[in-house]
Design an enzyme around this catalytic site. Structure first.
Site: not given
Length: 912
Positions: A749, A826, A859
């Site tokens: 991330s 995502d 994600h």
């Protein structure tokens, strides 16, 4: 990304030590390593090819010979007899000594994989236990047992009530009064108001209309006479879900649908009135109230809810970045008013999320369209795009009237973020910022008179040029003249002399607070609780050390700051207080094995302590395994900045050797990865099982070192973070036990973004390898509320966005190799980020990377075994990197087959 997956590589350290493993076992290990390596070499086409990365290879090794090519041989002269006799004697002596040492080793019991001492992260590792495995990381072997406690307020103001759901050997939902627990001892002969436990729901199922249901969500009414039950729960976004709701009568144990005669009505949110006489709920984005007294009717409050209008619940970006939850509904304490957010997404652009394997909607495609992916269109405001327009509305329960309150000098519709609402009697305190979060307005609304005013405006540009963080811990302090509180007030966190601290505002419209805490340290998401009877505020802070957390109390006049936990002992605590703050659920999260207990607070009338979890099995497991040696410290970087770090060393760490290093980080604004929390995770595995050093550094921009350390990254995310990681790596590379040629960095991330920015800025000068998972590559692609808080808008800060973008593909090509992974579905950090980077790499002709994408994964990358694949890929790719395998593929050449070459020589020249 405020809630986005953020690895917590928090470790403890101890002093350097030599492994206590015996010389004999080391000999066995090296023999085994050599045997395995020889077996691997036998598989190669050229059995005499040398492996330059082989740590066992010696240039004087006669078995291979450092300069012998394929087909060469050694000519050996006859050995002198005297020399042979001496060698035989030496060998006999050596074998005798070895056998004696082996006997002593076995007799000592040192070969057993266990220790009688408690796992101490500050002690030197013996290196005599079992090894960590990847399977253990995924089967929960190293996950501490953590229990959650739901404190509830008693109908008559009782303190110390716990809600237990699904406990073994008990009814399904029970309210326990810990004051009646046998562990309670009264102080000063005070009598605890003991009462028996109360069963709210007998069984983990209920029946309605001949059908049996099992709840997956429950919430008792404040008077404990009814229970809201949710069944058939379906996930929406990170926090939100929908369910079918029933109301259970505690006395009769009978249930009825929340929406009468509509048993299958799917509800997005349901909330109790403080008086237990009604439930507000959102269905199909409209807000309703179901009365539970009188005619028990349902009143529809709003009617234009739908795909673009939300009532009482947040849209995607508000759920993710503002509320970190699924509710945008607030009941007044007296149950007379309901405040709720109205969200208009009409102008928000849509982003398509594609699903190639499954159909999350559950719908069946039309005939002939089965081969097409399902596309979910999400209203997702990217940086600089139209934001949802939000405004606050109120509903008068008695008058059945909806209204809003105009505020002079309020932010424009397209420049307003409503962060929080707190009821203070019949008034509401509303905190809102402008779009880029650098101007804060605190608004006080007198709800009965339907008037409001701005009571405080703060421009952060006049303080430090940073941003306002979102907090939901603002706490109402009602007036109590007999107890020294003349006016209503509230406690909130504020910026004071460069640090986050607690302040008490009274009266409500006072903009000059009483400071409750001060100093070069920060509170952590405070306050935790308020004891109104004793005028005490409890909070958690990083007072003793920025990487520790302890629990404290302070009086409302700012005096008598006391520690509830021992500040002399290194620790990281979480705390959950009972509604009256007479009891606290303490979660010790490190550095040793975590434990949990409930204790009474010092001013409580009763003395109480009960161990909830000791994690004895985990503690025993830690004694029997080789865990990393942890070393904490601070680095003085070349910019004059000090940063915290934790270094995870292998259990057999030897300062005379050189080790490859993996840097793991998250690095997001306000985050913290270097803490004293216990964790045996992937980073621990890499250090303990693979034998590499694993280092985490919290660069500029991260939290709990003051505002100056944080806000320097504003308008140019990634620039300072990358510089600090490069400087830290250079510092470690100068240490004699670090192999400066084998440095890698990885993150997920924001950590993936920082990994790429570091590789880009470094261009192979310090780091050789990198691994980025689900990274942002261009902040224009991320959501507006998070991004603009730190970057402002692309329209106002185009140069900053260009500077923060991972754009220099040529520089990335200077690294030896890097790995990129991303989930195709995502909905947070869009796959678009990785795709545009890949296009930039193609345009620049850069090929020194590997890619793995995960269909239908969001994600967190869990779909179809995705998460395990991520970490297996990280492990194997890293081993190949540090073994030099990627150097062999940088410029591959076809292997010349000797047999084929011989055949070619036999072919007539004219045919060649």
């Amino acid at each position: 990304m405020s809630s986005a997956l953020s690895p917590e590589g928090d470790r403890r350290y101890s002093d350097d030590s030599l492994s206590s493993v015996s010389t004999t076992s080391l000999v066995f290990e090296r023999i085994q390593e050599k045997t395995e390596m020889d077996a691997d070499n036998d598989k190669e086409k050229d059995p005499r090819a040398l492996d330059d990365e082989d740590p066992l290879r010696d240039e004087d090794d006669l078995e291979t010979g450092p300069f012998l090519g394929p087909g060469a041989s050694l000519h050996r002269e006859p050995m002198d007899r005297g020399l042979r006799r001496i060698l035989i004697i030496v060998a006999v002596v050596f074998i005798g000594g070895w056998l004696a040492g082996l006997g002593i080793f076995i007799a000592s019991g040192s070969y057993h994989h266990e220790s009688d001492t408690e796992h101490d992260p500050d002690a030197n590792s013996r290196g005599s236990g079992k090894s960590l495995s990847m399977d253990q990381l995924f089967d929960g072997t190293w996950s501490p047992k953590y229990h959650s406690i739901s404190w509830i307020a008693g109908p008559k103001g009782e303190d110390g009530l716990l809600l237990e759901v699904g406990a073994s050997n008990k009814p399904y939902i029970v309210v326990e009064d810990i004051r009646s627990d046998k562990n309670v001892a009264t102080r000063d002969d005070a009598e605890p108001k003991a009462s028996n436990s109360r069963t709210l729901m007998e069984h983990p199922y209920f029946e309605y209309d001949g059908k049996q249901y099992s709840p997956s969500w429950s919430e008792p009414s404040p008077d404990l006479t009814k229970v809201l039950l949710g069944v058939d729960r379906k996930k929406n976004w990170r926090h939100s879900f929908s369910a079918i709701y029933f109301v259970l009568d505690v006395k009769t144990q009978e249930a009825e649908p929340l929406v009468p005669d509509q048993v299958d009505a799917r509800i997005q949110l349901a909330s109790w009135s403080p008086k237990s006489d009604a439930v507000s709920f959102t269905r199909e984005n409209n807000l309703y109230i179901r009365r539970l007294t009188g005619d028990k009717d349902v009143t529809q409050i709003t009617k234009d809810g739908g795909p673009e209008y939300f009532y009482g619940i947040p849209d995607w970006v508000y759920e993710e970045e503002v509320f970190s939850g699924r509710s945008a509904t607030w009941w007044s304490d007296d149950g007379k008013y309901l405040a709720f957010l109205r969200t208009n997404e009409t102008g928000v652009p849509e982003y398509p999320v594609q699903f190639f394997i499954e159909r999350p909607s559950g719908t069946t495609p039309e005939d002939g369209e089965e081969a097409y992916p399902e596309v979910e269109q999400i209203k997702y405001p990217k940086a600089g795009a139209h934001n949802p327009v939000v405004d606050l509305q109120f509903y008068d329960i008695g008058k059945k009237d909806t209204f809003s309150v105009e505020i002079d000098g309020a932010f424009a519709d397209d420049d307003r973020i409503i962060n929080n609402l707190l009821w203070a009697g019949d008034k509401a305190i509303v905190k809102q910022t402008n779009r880029v979060s650098d101007v804060l307005k605190v608004v006080l609304v007198d709800v009965p008179s339907r008037k409001g005013k701005t009571i405080n405006t703060i421009n952060i540009n006049e303080i430090d040029g940073g941003w306002f963080e979102i907090s939901h811990k603002m706490t109402y302090i009602p007036a109590d003249p007999k107890n020294g509180r003349e006016h209503d007030g509230y406690v909130d966190s504020v910026i004071h002399e460069g640090y986050d601290h607690l302040a008490y505002f009274t009266p409500l419209d006072n903009s000059e607070p009483i400071m409750l805490t001060k100093g070069n340290w920060e509170v952590d998401d405070a306050p935790s609780a308020v004891d109104l009877a004793n005028n005490l505020v409890y909070f958690i802070a990083a007072k003793e050390s920025s990487i520790q957390r302890h629990v404290y109390s302070v009086k409302l006049d700012g005096s008598d700051l006391q520690a509830l936990t021992d500040p002399k002992t290194e620790a990281y605590y979480d705390a959950s207080f009972s509604k009256g703050a007479g009891f606290v659920f303490l979660s010790y999260r490190g550095p040793k094995v975590p434990t949990q207990k409930v204790i009474s607070t010092p001013v409580s009338a009763s003395s109480y302590e009960r161990i909830i979890e000791d994690n004895a099995e985990l503690a025993d497991r830690a004694r029997r395994h080789e865990l990393p040696i942890l070393k904490y410290g601070t680095l003085d970087l070349d910019t004059g900045v000090k940063v915290n770090y934790v270094e995870r060393r292998p259990p057999h760490f030897d300062a005379k050797k050189q080790y490859p290093v993996l840097f793991h980080q998250y690095s997001g604004p306000g985050s913290q990865s270097v803490t004293k929390r216990f964790a045996v995770d992937f980073q621990a595995y890499v250090a303990a099982a693979l034998g590499y050093l694993v280092i985490t550094v919290d660069p500029r921009g991260t939290g709990f070192l003051g505002r100056k350390h944080r806000v320097t990254v504003r308008s140019k995310l990634g620039v300072h973070e990358a510089h600090d990681h490069i400087a830290a790596a250079a510092s470690f590379a100068s240490r004699p036990y670090v192999d400066a040629e084998r440095l890698a960095i990885w993150g997920w991330s924001y950590g993936g973004f920082t990994t790429l920015k570091t590789l880009e800025q470094d261009a192979g000068r310090t780091f050789s390898y990198g691994m980025a998972v689900a990274p942002v590559t261009d902040w224009r692609f991320y959501d507006s509320i998070y991004t603009e808080r730190y970057m402002r808008t692309p329209q106002d800060n185009p140069d900053g966005y260009d500077l923060s973008k991972v754009a220099n593909a040529t520089a990335l090509g200077e690294n030896k190799r890097f790995l990129l992974m991303h989930g195709v579905a995502d909905d947070n950090v869009h796959f678009q980020n990785s795709l545009t980077l890949l296009d930039d790499l193609d345009l620049a002709g850069v090929e020194n990377y590997d890619v793995h994408v995960f269909p239908d994964s969001d994600h967190s990358i869990y779909f179809h075994n995705g998460n395990r694949i991520v970490y297996d890929k990280l492990r194997n790719w890293l081993i190949n990197a540090f073994n030099g395998e990627w150097l062999k593929v940088s410029n591959p050449q076809p292997q010349k087959d000797p047999v084929e070459k011989e055949k070619r020589h036999m072919v007539p020249q004219a045919l060649v």
